[in-house]
Motif scaffolding. Structure first.
Motif, short mmCIF file in Angstrom:
data_model
loop_
_atom_site.label_atom_id
_atom_site.label_comp_id
_atom_site.label_asym_id
_atom_site.label_seq_id
_atom_site.Cartn_x
_atom_site.Cartn_y
_atom_site.Cartn_z
N PRO A 1 -13.24 7.71 20.64
CA PRO A 1 -13.22 8.54 19.42
C PRO A 1 -12.85 9.97 19.79
O PRO A 1 -13.39 10.54 20.76
N LEU A 2 -11.91 10.55 19.06
CA LEU A 2 -11.38 11.87 19.42
C LEU A 2 -11.98 12.95 18.53
O LEU A 2 -11.95 12.84 17.30
N ASP A 3 -12.50 13.98 19.15
CA ASP A 3 -13.03 15.11 18.40
C ASP A 3 -11.95 16.15 18.10
O ASP A 3 -11.98 16.79 17.05
N PHE A 4 -10.99 16.30 19.04
CA PHE A 4 -9.91 17.26 18.88
C PHE A 4 -8.60 16.61 19.32
O PHE A 4 -8.55 15.92 20.33
N VAL A 5 -7.52 16.90 18.55
CA VAL A 5 -6.17 16.48 18.93
C VAL A 5 -5.26 17.68 18.77
O VAL A 5 -5.18 18.27 17.70
N PHE A 6 -4.58 18.07 19.86
CA PHE A 6 -3.68 19.21 19.84
C PHE A 6 -2.27 18.76 20.22
O PHE A 6 -2.08 18.10 21.25
N THR A 7 -1.29 19.10 19.39
CA THR A 7 0.11 18.92 19.77
C THR A 7 0.56 20.19 20.48
O THR A 7 0.29 21.30 19.99
N VAL A 8 1.22 20.04 21.63
CA VAL A 8 1.64 21.21 22.40
C VAL A 8 3.16 21.34 22.46
O VAL A 8 3.69 22.13 23.24
N CYS A 9 3.86 20.54 21.64
CA CYS A 9 5.30 20.74 21.49
C CYS A 9 5.68 20.49 20.05
O CYS A 9 5.07 19.67 19.37
N ASP A 10 6.68 21.24 19.57
CA ASP A 10 7.08 21.16 18.17
C ASP A 10 7.59 19.78 17.81
O ASP A 10 7.33 19.27 16.72
N GLN A 11 8.35 19.16 18.71
CA GLN A 11 8.93 17.87 18.39
C GLN A 11 7.86 16.82 18.12
O GLN A 11 7.97 16.02 17.19
N ALA A 12 6.80 16.82 18.94
CA ALA A 12 5.72 15.86 18.73
C ALA A 12 5.02 16.11 17.40
O ALA A 12 4.65 15.17 16.68
N ALA A 13 4.84 17.39 17.04
CA ALA A 13 4.20 17.72 15.77
C ALA A 13 5.06 17.32 14.59
O ALA A 13 4.55 17.01 13.51
#
Length: 282
Positions: free
Chosen positions: A191-203
């Motif tokens: 179970p994930l508490d935080f998810v961060f995208t660190v590149c624009d393409q993935a977002a």
């Protein structure tokens, strides 16, 4: 009731306008160039212009001109008021009746409990930026966080410049590998508490909603893999990316997560994503 609410709901009823809105929501608080929006959604420029014009007329999206480029961002206040109307008025002030019992609506006054937090960093290739973030958080976090990383289109091997930087910084790279995001979406995933995208393409890419009450944010930054030049120039780019991510991770680990309500915590992680001087507006 706010007079624009019916217009907003009608505007979002169109699948392509909704797609533009959702992409901008994933990229918030970035201002995204029109050309990037069109490319990510596979739209012709004039078609995109029609869609964003409708969203702007509904008050959901704002526009800014930077040189010759038009850039768009979500008007989060307007979006929040629209969602608040649905939850408080249409759901009779009881948001729990409008959600499945297994996915209760997050409450603004409900702080996250104090436990070990699972954090996932996502980029496209999972070979450099997300690997940096995973490694840095793992070493900074002590026993507060469990750090993971994954890619939407993971590469077969990690970038050699990224590995060299991590080794120079004293990180253990023996267990690092590129992973597909699907590893974190099945029934056996943590179970994930935080998810961060660190590149624009993935977002920009579509991603299924995370289970539970995951807090997500976009921490996009330039891709050091794309830097051209000598090996020394490439290495410098990777060192700069590492430093920028370490600054963000230092800010993140300093947050009093257990004492913040979800709205304050979301605002805090959004601000961290905009705090890096190396972050360009492109």
């Amino acid at each position: 009731m706010e007079t624009l609410i019916p217009t907003r709901l009608s505007t979002l009823g169109h699948p392509q306008r909704l797609a533009v809105f959702r992409l901008l929501m994933r990229r918030f608080p970035d201002r995204v160039p029109a050309t990037e929006l069109a490319q990510a959604l596979g739209l012709k420029p004039n078609t995109l212009s029609t869609y964003v014009s409708a969203l702007m007329q509904a008050g959901l999206v704002s526009q800014e001109r930077v040189g010759t480029s038009l850039r768009y961002a979500i008007d989060m206040d307007a979006a929040g008021r629209t969602i608040d109307y649905l939850l408080r008025d249409c759901c009779r002030g009881r948001p729990e009746i409008c959600t499945q019992n297994t996915h209760p609506a997050p409450k603004g006054d409900n702080p996250m409990t104090d436990h070990k937090y699972n954090v996932l960093f996502i980029c496209t290739g999972n070979s450099a930026r997300s690997i940096f973030a995973e490694s840095i958080l793992r070493d900074l976090s002590g026993d507060r966080f469990v750090a993971y990383s994954a890619g939407t289109k993971p590469r077969l091997e990690l970038n050699p410049f990224a590995l060299e930087v991590l080794k120079q910084k004293g990180h253990d790279v023996s267990a690092l590998r590129a992973k597909n995001i699907s590893e974190f979406q099945g029934p056996d995933a943590p179970p994930l508490d935080f998810v961060f995208t660190v590149c624009d393409q993935a977002a920009n890419e579509e991603c299924p909603a995370w289970q539970g009450q995951t807090i997500s944010a976009h921490w996009g930054m330039p891709d050091p893999v794309k830097v051209m030049g000598t090996d020394a120039e490439k290495s410098l780019a990777f060192h700069q990316t590492y430093g920028a991510l370490r600054n963000r991770m230092t800010g993140f680990t300093a947050l009093p997560i257990a004492s913040l309500d979800r709205i304050s915590l979301q605002k805090a992680v959004d601000e961290i994503g905009q705090s890096n001087e190396e972050r360009t507006s492109a």
